[in-house]
Design an enzyme around this catalytic site. Structure first.
Site, PDB file in Angstrom:
ATOM      1  N   HIS A  62       1.334  -2.092  -0.017  1.00 38.78           N
ATOM      2  CA  HIS A  62       2.351  -1.366  -0.979  1.00 38.78           C
ATOM      3  C   HIS A  62       1.573  -1.526  -2.457  1.00 38.78           C
ATOM      4  CE1 HIS A  62       3.369  -5.795  -1.670  1.00 38.78           C
ATOM      5  NE2 HIS A  62       3.442  -5.174  -3.248  1.00 38.78           N
ATOM      6  N   ASP A 110       2.837  -4.560   6.191  1.00 41.63           N
ATOM      7  CA  ASP A 110       2.208  -4.671   4.660  1.00 41.63           C
ATOM      8  C   ASP A 110       0.724  -5.013   4.524  1.00 41.63           C
ATOM      9  OD1 ASP A 110       2.265  -4.137   2.045  1.00 41.63           O
ATOM     10  OD2 ASP A 110       3.480  -6.000   1.682  1.00 41.63           O
ATOM     11  N   SER A 205       0.380  -9.788  -5.149  1.00 44.76           N
ATOM     12  CA  SER A 205       0.288  -8.911  -3.795  1.00 44.76           C
ATOM     13  C   SER A 205      -1.062  -8.743  -3.380  1.00 44.76           C
ATOM     14  CB  SER A 205       0.880  -7.718  -3.701  1.00 44.76           C
ATOM     15  OG  SER A 205       2.378  -7.508  -4.009  1.00 44.76           O
TER      16      SER A 205
END
Length: 254
Positions: A62, A110, A205
């Site tokens: 993402h 992800d 992330s």
């Protein structure tokens, strides 16, 4: 109330600001994590990642979409032109084929590979992180660590730009499933628990969770606006589950 109301995918959404953070951590020993990558969009840090081959960086799916994407390797202070740094453009963003980019009910898969325009030069500042050997159960209560760049407080407004690191403890999968319900898939996710003082947060992330010197997870999502929440565990993509896809993708894109 649905946990989705609080869920935050933790890449930085805007190129114009830097809002990343390792909460409750400390400055990492300079260049002690030579595999770490700062993934930048239009020269701004967006996510973390790790170098797994001279021409590939592994991160969260993402993290990126548009813009001028580059990877900075060998960095400790990312707003300085350190001699150790290598800045390499990204030529291809390869998301896992089962990642559902706009599906707000599915945060599994992800994970993403970034193909670099040229091979990184391996030095004492830039080196590869070996992947786990196989898909195996990761026991709870193991102490792990994660590193990244950014704020030391979730309410701060100025980034330090210095690599920070923090130690976190793995949580039982059953606890993650209980709290996150259908958002957590024990097959391809693992999670850690915050003690209210230590956590990863927005902008981290894709940074690898290292357990006993092995990268077990990639930071994926946490509670929106409350990264140190002690009720909802923080969630990572389980790297070992994706080994077949990682290896096959790199072989096909030689």
């Amino acid at each position: 109330m649905s946990p989705y109301m609080f869920l935050l995918l933790i890449g930085l959404p805007l190129a114009g600001g830097m809002d990343s953070s390792i909460i409750g951590g400390k400055e990492a020993i300079p260049f002690s994590r030579p595999y770490m990558a700062s993934i930048q969009r239009d020269k701004y840090h967006t996510c973390g990642g790790m170098l797994i081959r001279e021409d590939y960086v592994l991160t969260a799916a993402h993290c990126l979409d548009r813009g001028n994407i580059e990877v900075v390797l060998g960095a400790h202070i990312i707003n300085k032109a350190e001699r150790s740094q290598q800045r390499i453009p990204v030529t291809e963003q390869i998301r896992h084929p089962s990642y559902k980019q706009n599906d707000e009910n599915d945060y599994s898969n992800d994970i993403m590979l970034l193909k670099l325009k040229k091979k990184a030069k391996l030095t004492r500042f830039v080196n590869l992180m070996p992947l786990p050997k196989k898909n195996e159960k990761t026991p709870a209560n193991v102490k792990c660590s994660i590193a990244g760049w950014g704020l030391k407080s979730p309410k701060g407004n100025k980034a330090s730009y210095v690599m920070q690191e923090v130690k976190l403890k793995l949580e039982e999968n059953s606890k993650c499933e209980e709290m996150w319900q259908h958002y957590f898939n024990p097959k391809n996710m693992i999670c850690s628990v915050s003690d209210g003082k230590h956590a990863f947060c927005q902008g981290d992330s894709g940074s690898p969770l290292i357990c006993k010197k092995i990268p077990q997870g990639l930071a994926s999502y946490t509670i929106k606006g409350d990264c140190t929440n002690t009720t909802y565990p923080q969630v990572y993509a389980k790297i070992s589950y994706f080994l077949p896809w990682i290896n096959k993708t790199m072989e096909m894109n030689e």
